[in-house]
Write a protein that holds these residues in place. Structure first.
Motif, short mmCIF file in Angstrom:
data_model
loop_
_atom_site.label_atom_id
_atom_site.label_comp_id
_atom_site.label_asym_id
_atom_site.label_seq_id
_atom_site.Cartn_x
_atom_site.Cartn_y
_atom_site.Cartn_z
N PHE A 156 85.65 -47.05 -19.15
CA PHE A 156 86.84 -46.23 -19.43
C PHE A 156 87.93 -46.49 -18.39
O PHE A 156 89.10 -46.66 -18.74
CB PHE A 156 86.47 -44.74 -19.44
N ASP A 157 87.54 -46.54 -17.13
CA ASP A 157 88.52 -46.74 -16.06
C ASP A 157 89.26 -48.07 -16.20
O ASP A 157 90.46 -48.17 -15.92
CB ASP A 157 87.83 -46.71 -14.68
N ALA A 175 75.78 -43.87 -16.25
CA ALA A 175 77.03 -43.11 -16.19
C ALA A 175 78.13 -43.92 -15.49
O ALA A 175 79.29 -43.91 -15.90
CB ALA A 175 76.82 -41.79 -15.47
N LEU A 176 77.73 -44.65 -14.45
CA LEU A 176 78.71 -45.46 -13.71
C LEU A 176 79.23 -46.62 -14.56
O LEU A 176 80.42 -46.93 -14.55
CB LEU A 176 78.08 -46.01 -12.43
N LYS A 206 79.39 -46.66 -17.80
CA LYS A 206 80.27 -46.09 -18.82
C LYS A 206 81.63 -45.74 -18.22
O LYS A 206 82.68 -46.05 -18.79
CB LYS A 206 79.62 -44.83 -19.44
N GLN A 207 81.60 -45.11 -17.05
CA GLN A 207 82.85 -44.71 -16.41
C GLN A 207 83.75 -45.91 -16.15
O GLN A 207 84.96 -45.85 -16.36
CB GLN A 207 82.55 -43.96 -15.10
N SER A 208 83.14 -47.01 -15.74
CA SER A 208 83.96 -48.18 -15.44
C SER A 208 84.57 -48.78 -16.71
O SER A 208 85.69 -49.30 -16.70
CB SER A 208 83.17 -49.22 -14.65
#
Lengths: 164, 132
Positions: free
Chosen positions: B13-14, B6-7, B9-11
């Motif tokens: 996007f971020d 999840a981390l 993936k989040q990065s």
């Protein structure tokens, strides 16, 4: 832009709808095929306008055609015109990244019933199906159940892609 | 492990490598096709490698056929948009603007940046899919 989160993807297999994906890009072919599959709509895929015409000449027919505009050999505008000349009455939705008004008008005038900008998503396809009245082909009960908002508390509505 | 995925993936996007179209693809994944997104990504990188090669060859020839270059880039932008490859898409748009302006140097410069972004995205997605 608010992105719509579909809590439950409706299954339209009961409607027996069929579709043809016409696109030269393998990524888009794969995505559009998958979106239709997930909605329970049986579909074939061809790579250009000539193949779209040929598949109809071989006797196949579809309820819905998703037609890309820019394709080699025969493009979407030419293919749409040809299919209409052949008397094909399927609903044809133009799907393209080209969005300027002149190009859109030319594509619509070739014989489209609907137009949608790429990339396609589940909610955009459902919007196409709704606008083309395909919902009328299914039992009202199926849609009341699927789209009752009480059953879909997580749905956020994107004003550009309303689902009724 | 899931938290790590999840981390990652989040990065993505971020940092702007991916946009919401990637999430749309993930929503299409199901038990029948649990690796759908990875398969589409593989298709994208195979196809875009071919386009990069075509553009490289066209640029190396030295003759700037802006119409042909724009046509290649239209395809590239299309599939990049479909997979949610945000930074690559931005470079494609810029390249096309330079094509329309007949700016060869701008095209060359932007294409180098595009190849960089493309390679970075490929590495990051490989890492993400391995971890998933």
């Amino acid at each position: 832009m608010t992105r719509e989160i579909v809590n439950e993807i409706p299954n339209l297999a009961e409607s027996m709808l069929t579709a043809l994906v016409v696109d030269d890009d393998f990524v888009n072919q794969s995505i559009h095929h998958k979106i239709l599959d997930r909605l329970g709509i049986k579909n074939d895929v061809v790579s250009n306008g000539k193949e779209a015409v040929d598949v109809h000449c071989s006797g196949r027919n579809y309820d819905l055609i998703l037609m890309d505009m820019d394709m080699p050999v025969v493009n979407g505008i030419q293919a749409t015109k040809k299919l209409r000349e052949m008397g094909i009455e399927s609903k044809i939705a133009g799907v393209t990244t080209r969005a300027n008004e002149v190009e859109k008008k030319e594509f619509m005038e070739a014989g489209l019933n609907e137009f949608q900008e790429k990339p396609l998503t589940i909610s955009k396809l459902l919007s196409i199906l709704h606008k083309l009245d395909f919902y009328a082909k299914t039992s009202a009960g199926l849609f009341n159940q699927r789209w009752d908002k009480a059953n879909c508390p997580k749905v956020r509505v994107d004003p550009d892609n309303l689902i009724h | 492990m899931q938290r790590q995925v999840a981390l990652i993936k989040q990065s993505l996007f971020d940092q702007g490598y991916l946009d919401e179209q990637f999430m749309e693809l993930e929503e299409l994944q199901d038990d029948a096709n649990p690796n759908f997104v990875e398969e589409v990504a593989a298709l994208y990188f195979k196809d875009s490698a071919r386009l990069i090669n075509n553009i490289d060859q066209a640029l190396e020839r030295g003759s700037f056929d802006f119409n042909r270059l724009d046509s290649y880039m239209h395809q590239f932008k299309g599939s990049s948009t479909s997979i949610g490859a945000s930074k690559v898409k931005t470079e494609c748009t810029m390249f096309r603007e330079y094509c329309r302006a007949g700016n060869a140097e701008g095209c060359l410069r932007t294409f180098q940046q595009l190849k960089k972004e493309h390679a970075t995205l490929r590495k990051k997605l490989e890492h993400y899919f391995q971890a998933s």
